[in-house]
Design an enzyme around this catalytic site. Structure first.
Site, PDB file in Angstrom:
ATOM      1  N   LYS A 195      35.275  45.118  47.748  1.00 16.51           N
ATOM      2  CA  LYS A 195      35.500  44.734  46.355  1.00 16.51           C
ATOM      3  C   LYS A 195      36.235  43.405  46.338  1.00 16.51           C
ATOM      4  O   LYS A 195      37.356  43.294  46.841  1.00 16.51           O
ATOM      5  CB  LYS A 195      36.313  45.798  45.619  1.00 16.51           C
ATOM      6  N   ARG A 205      37.854  43.646  31.813  1.00 11.63           N
ATOM      7  CA  ARG A 205      39.311  43.674  31.592  1.00 11.63           C
ATOM      8  C   ARG A 205      39.654  43.559  30.118  1.00 11.63           C
ATOM      9  O   ARG A 205      40.632  44.149  29.655  1.00 11.63           O
ATOM     10  CB  ARG A 205      39.998  42.590  32.423  1.00 11.63           C
ATOM     11  N   LYS A 248      30.916  44.986  45.518  1.00  4.92           N
ATOM     12  CA  LYS A 248      31.169  44.604  44.133  1.00  4.92           C
ATOM     13  C   LYS A 248      31.841  43.243  44.077  1.00  4.92           C
ATOM     14  O   LYS A 248      32.817  43.068  44.818  1.00  4.92           O
ATOM     15  CB  LYS A 248      32.078  45.666  43.499  1.00  4.92           C
TER      16      LYS A 248
HETATM   17  C1  PBG Z   1      39.410  48.751  38.141  1.00  6.94           C
HETATM   18  C2  PBG Z   1      38.009  48.251  38.021  1.00  6.94           C
HETATM   19  C3  PBG Z   1      37.580  46.973  37.628  1.00  6.94           C
HETATM   20  C4  PBG Z   1      36.192  47.036  37.572  1.00  6.94           C
HETATM   21  C5  PBG Z   1      35.821  48.315  37.968  1.00  6.94           C
HETATM   22  N1  PBG Z   1      36.962  49.037  38.259  1.00  6.94           N
HETATM   23  C6  PBG Z   1      38.328  45.784  37.221  1.00  6.94           C
HETATM   24  C7  PBG Z   1      39.226  45.080  38.151  1.00  6.94           C
HETATM   25  O1  PBG Z   1      39.276  45.368  39.359  1.00  6.94           O
HETATM   26  O2  PBG Z   1      39.963  44.223  37.644  1.00  6.94           O
HETATM   27  C8  PBG Z   1      35.280  45.917  37.145  1.00  6.94           C
HETATM   28  C9  PBG Z   1      33.990  46.342  36.533  1.00  6.94           C
HETATM   29  C10 PBG Z   1      33.251  45.278  35.812  1.00  6.94           C
HETATM   30  O3  PBG Z   1      33.660  44.098  35.724  1.00  6.94           O
HETATM   31  O4  PBG Z   1      32.191  45.626  35.282  1.00  6.94           O
HETATM   32  N2  PBG Z   1      40.032  48.449  39.338  1.00  6.94           N
HETATM   33 ZN    ZN Z   2      42.269  48.668  39.218  1.00  3.76          ZN
END
Ligand code: PBG
Ligand code: ZN
Length: 324
Positions: A195, A205, A248
């Site tokens: 990630k 967010r 991701k």
């Molecule tokens: C939480 C999370 C995030 C996303 C999925 N789980 C946001 C982040 O890490 O700030 C992003 C999903 C998206 O942008 O569609 N940790």
């Molecule tokens: Zn998170």
């Protein structure tokens, strides 16, 4: 044999030939729809930067989940918007938390639909970080117990699979042990393994109000410049007991999806994130490209790169087209 004996256009001349030689075929079975759960009843708040996506109260989550089933999509993944936030993200592991309530209601109504839950603290902490904070840093080891507690509370509510997205070291093992100790040894873990710290998460967010109030996520999410490191993250998550490996975001990281696919023998998931969705929707609304075609091309590319499944806000729209 070269031209004129070989002519690659022979097998492109009509749709019949093109179908016969097509290497990648997208189906509704490949898709997972993310949903945003919020308290109340009959709530359907549009998310401005994600046209067609909403914050939904549990009754409306079930309505959408019913469409998911009708279209042949096997799973949804739930994110929660709690009533209140605090320093330790207690809404994440509250027995009557918004995700817990929604999971239970979906499973009561649609028992065959797989419900995956995102396990993280950032939607629930007042500072917006994915773990507990000590001074200016995110405390890795203190966070593990809270993530494990969150995963167990989701499983108790009926979740079919948990998906940790926090990027703390050791979280997969902590969650695996906690699930096993609580009688959930058959609940799989889909690990957000590679990630990246990405600006493509912007619309998500704002949808859940989880932007960090100080600093950023670069001390725990991966540097987009790195590729070898993704394989180290993936190897550790597998050793710790991950069942599915996620990469991701997807579109700017297709090379990572391909490398992970060639390295591991576990199923690989890719997250077509909020910013990727927003870009296509925005250009489509401006009339600058054909959003429907670009959507299908994008999802096919993610599958061609090596993803066995795709988490995407396009799931309903894509499945409707794929079902003809
Ligand atoms: C939480 C999370 C995030 C996303 C999925 N789980 C946001 C982040 O890490 O700030 C992003 C999903 C998206 O942008 O569609 N940790
Ligand atoms: Zn998170």
């Amino acid at each position: 044999m070269p031209f004129p004996y070989q002519r690659l256009r022979r097998l492109r001349q009509n749709e019949g030939f093109r179908r016969l030689v097509r290497e990648t075929v997208l189906t509704p079975s490949d898709l997972i729809l993310p949903l945003f759960a919020i308290g109340g009843t009959n709530v359907k708040n549009p998310i401005e930067s994600m046209p067609g996506q909403y914050q939904l109260s549990p009754d409306n989550i079930v309505k959408t989940a019913r469409q998911v089933v009708e279209l042949g999509i096997p799973a949804v993944i739930l994110f929660g918007i709690p009533d209140g936030k605090d320093a330790t993200g207690s809404g994440a592991y509250a027995t009557d938390g918004i995700v817990q309530q929604s999971v239970t209601l979906i499973k009561e109504t649609l028992p065959d639909l797989l419900v995956i839950t995102d396990v993280c603290l950032c939607e629930y902490t007042d500072h917006g970080h994915c773990g507990v904070v000590a001074g200016q840093t995110v405390d890795n080891d203190a966070t593990l117990a809270l993530l494990a507690k969150t995963a167990v509370s989701h499983a108790r509510a009926g979740a079919d699979m948990v998906a940790p997205s926090d990027m703390m070291d050791g979280r997969v093992a902590a969650i695996r042990n906690a699930l096993d100790d609580d009688g959930f040894k058959h609940t799989p873990i889909m690990a957000y393994a590679a990630k990246y710290c990405s600006s493509y998460y912007g619309p998500f967010r704002s949808a859940v109000d989880s932007a960090p109030k100080f600093g950023d996520r670069r001390t725990y999410q991966m540097d987009p410049a790195n590729s070898d490191e993704a394989l180290r993250e993936v190897a550790l998550d597998i050793e710790e007991g991950a069942d599915i490996i996620m990469v991701k975001p997807a579109l700017a990281f297709l090379d990572i999806i391909r490398r992970v696919r060639e390295t591991v023998d576990l199923p690989v998931a890719a997250y077509n994130v909020s910013g990727e969705y927003a870009m296509i929707k925005a250009a489509d609304q401006l009339g600058w490209l054909d959003g429907r075609q670009v959507m299908l091309e994008t999802l096919t590319a993610i599958k061609r790169a090596g993803a066995d499944m795709i988490l995407t806000y396009f799931a309903l729209e894509a499945a409707t087209i794929l079902n003809g």
